[in-house]
Scaffold this motif. Structure first.
Motif, mmCIF file in Angstrom:
data_model
loop_
_atom_site.group_PDB
_atom_site.id
_atom_site.type_symbol
_atom_site.label_atom_id
_atom_site.label_comp_id
_atom_site.label_asym_id
_atom_site.label_seq_id
_atom_site.Cartn_x
_atom_site.Cartn_y
_atom_site.Cartn_z
ATOM 1 N N LYS A 68 47.116 42.711 54.314
ATOM 2 C CA LYS A 68 46.290 42.110 53.248
ATOM 3 C C LYS A 68 45.352 43.161 52.654
ATOM 4 O O LYS A 68 45.247 43.293 51.430
ATOM 5 N N ASP A 69 44.694 43.930 53.518
ATOM 6 C CA ASP A 69 43.777 44.971 53.037
ATOM 7 C C ASP A 69 44.506 45.999 52.186
ATOM 8 O O ASP A 69 43.992 46.441 51.153
ATOM 9 N N SER A 70 45.694 46.369 52.604
ATOM 10 C CA SER A 70 46.489 47.337 51.849
ATOM 11 C C SER A 70 46.867 46.771 50.480
ATOM 12 O O SER A 70 46.772 47.464 49.459
ATOM 13 N N LEU A 71 47.304 45.520 50.450
ATOM 14 C CA LEU A 71 47.677 44.893 49.187
ATOM 15 C C LEU A 71 46.467 44.709 48.273
ATOM 16 O O LEU A 71 46.582 44.819 47.051
ATOM 17 N N LEU A 72 45.310 44.455 48.863
ATOM 18 C CA LEU A 72 44.090 44.286 48.070
ATOM 19 C C LEU A 72 43.694 45.565 47.335
ATOM 20 O O LEU A 72 43.133 45.496 46.240
ATOM 21 N N GLN A 73 43.977 46.712 47.930
ATOM 22 C CA GLN A 73 43.602 47.986 47.311
ATOM 23 C C GLN A 73 44.211 48.137 45.928
ATOM 24 O O GLN A 73 43.580 48.686 45.035
ATOM 25 N N SER A 74 45.414 47.665 45.746
ATOM 26 C CA SER A 74 46.061 47.818 44.445
ATOM 27 C C SER A 74 46.156 46.497 43.676
ATOM 28 O O SER A 74 46.733 46.454 42.594
ATOM 29 N N ASN A 75 45.589 45.431 44.245
ATOM 30 C CA ASN A 75 45.643 44.119 43.590
ATOM 31 C C ASN A 75 44.316 43.380 43.746
ATOM 32 O O ASN A 75 44.274 42.231 44.187
ATOM 33 N N LEU A 76 43.224 44.016 43.369
ATOM 34 C CA LEU A 76 41.898 43.418 43.547
ATOM 35 C C LEU A 76 41.767 42.070 42.849
ATOM 36 O O LEU A 76 41.049 41.193 43.321
ATOM 37 N N ASN A 77 42.450 41.912 41.749
ATOM 38 C CA ASN A 77 42.347 40.659 41.010
ATOM 39 C C ASN A 77 43.009 39.489 41.746
ATOM 40 O O ASN A 77 42.843 38.345 41.360
ATOM 41 N N TYR A 78 43.734 39.752 42.810
ATOM 42 C CA TYR A 78 44.386 38.697 43.589
ATOM 43 C C TYR A 78 43.684 38.443 44.928
ATOM 44 O O TYR A 78 44.264 37.860 45.841
ATOM 45 N N GLN A 79 42.441 38.879 45.052
ATOM 46 C CA GLN A 79 41.741 38.778 46.330
ATOM 47 C C GLN A 79 41.737 37.355 46.885
ATOM 48 O O GLN A 79 42.070 37.147 48.048
ATOM 49 N N LYS A 80 41.380 36.373 46.072
ATOM 50 C CA LYS A 80 41.330 34.987 46.538
ATOM 51 C C LYS A 80 42.712 34.546 47.030
ATOM 52 O O LYS A 80 42.837 33.980 48.122
ATOM 53 N N ASP A 81 43.737 34.825 46.236
ATOM 54 C CA ASP A 81 45.097 34.435 46.624
ATOM 55 C C ASP A 81 45.533 35.141 47.897
ATOM 56 O O ASP A 81 46.120 34.508 48.797
ATOM 57 N N LEU A 82 45.272 36.433 47.995
ATOM 58 C CA LEU A 82 45.693 37.185 49.179
ATOM 59 C C LEU A 82 44.969 36.697 50.430
ATOM 60 O O LEU A 82 45.562 36.644 51.515
ATOM 61 N N ASN A 83 43.697 36.327 50.294
ATOM 62 C CA ASN A 83 42.966 35.764 51.436
ATOM 63 C C ASN A 83 43.603 34.458 51.891
ATOM 64 O O ASN A 83 43.757 34.220 53.097
ATOM 65 N N GLU A 84 43.984 33.607 50.942
ATOM 66 C CA GLU A 84 44.627 32.338 51.285
ATOM 67 C C GLU A 84 46.011 32.564 51.880
ATOM 68 O O GLU A 84 46.401 31.904 52.853
#
Length: 173
Positions: A68-84
């Motif tokens: 999740k942390d790795s994906l967040l680095q290049s997809n900050l705009n999806y933080q809420k979705d990635l957390n869920e």
């Protein structure tokens, strides 16, 4: 000094695994020697007595978090979705860490004969074996502390030697 600490931590993990009786070299599934179900069962019993599952108990949530942390680095705009999604993925894959224990048991069973594993089980059930199981983690932890302390002191000696040699060359560092 931070690099020394990281190196020592990695070395400590390897030492800890070696001292705990874990295989020090990785084997691919094709290199694992075949073993009987009884040998695998005895290996699982040994690993349970050694509480090996503590080493990998959080493997699934930790890998989910890292992913999740790795994906967040290049997809900050999806933080809420990635957390869920991380919660869903963690729940979906919960329990898969048991595969590690099964693999470890097969590795043990491939390295020891069935009789050797049964003898080890008997040993770990003996008073001396029980003492080893209870005191070895503390001894390893103390050894790691000693290694870290020694390395810090030795790093200072090495640093002093570098400085002395550079001074001989007329260069202060």
């Amino acid at each position: 000094m931070n690099t020394v600490s990281r190196i020592l931590s990695a070395a400590g993990l390897v030492l800890g695994l070696a001292l705990a009786g874990m295989p020090a070299t990785a084997q691919t599934p094709s290199e694992v020697k075949p073993a009987s179900p009884a040998a695998i069962a005895a290996a699982k019993e040994i690993l349970a007595m050694k509480n090996a599952s503590a080493m990998y108990a959080n493997a699934v949530p930790n890998i989910v978090q890292r992913t999740k942390d790795s994906l967040l680095q290049s997809n900050l705009n999806y933080q809420k979705d990635l957390n869920e999604v991380a919660v869903i993925v963690a729940q979906k894959l919960a329990g898969r860490e048991k595969e590690i224990g099964d693999g470890m048991a097969k590795l043990y069973a491939g390295e020891f004969t069935e009789q050797e594993l049964k003898d080890l089980v008997a040993f770990y059930k003996s008073p001396l074996g029980q003492k080893l199981l209870t005191t070895e983690p503390k001894a390893i932890q103390m050894s790691m502390g000693y290694m870290n302390q020694w390395a810090q002191g030795f790093a200072e000696v090495v640093n002093g030697e570098f400085r002395a040699e550079m001074r001989k060359r007329g260069k202060e560092i």
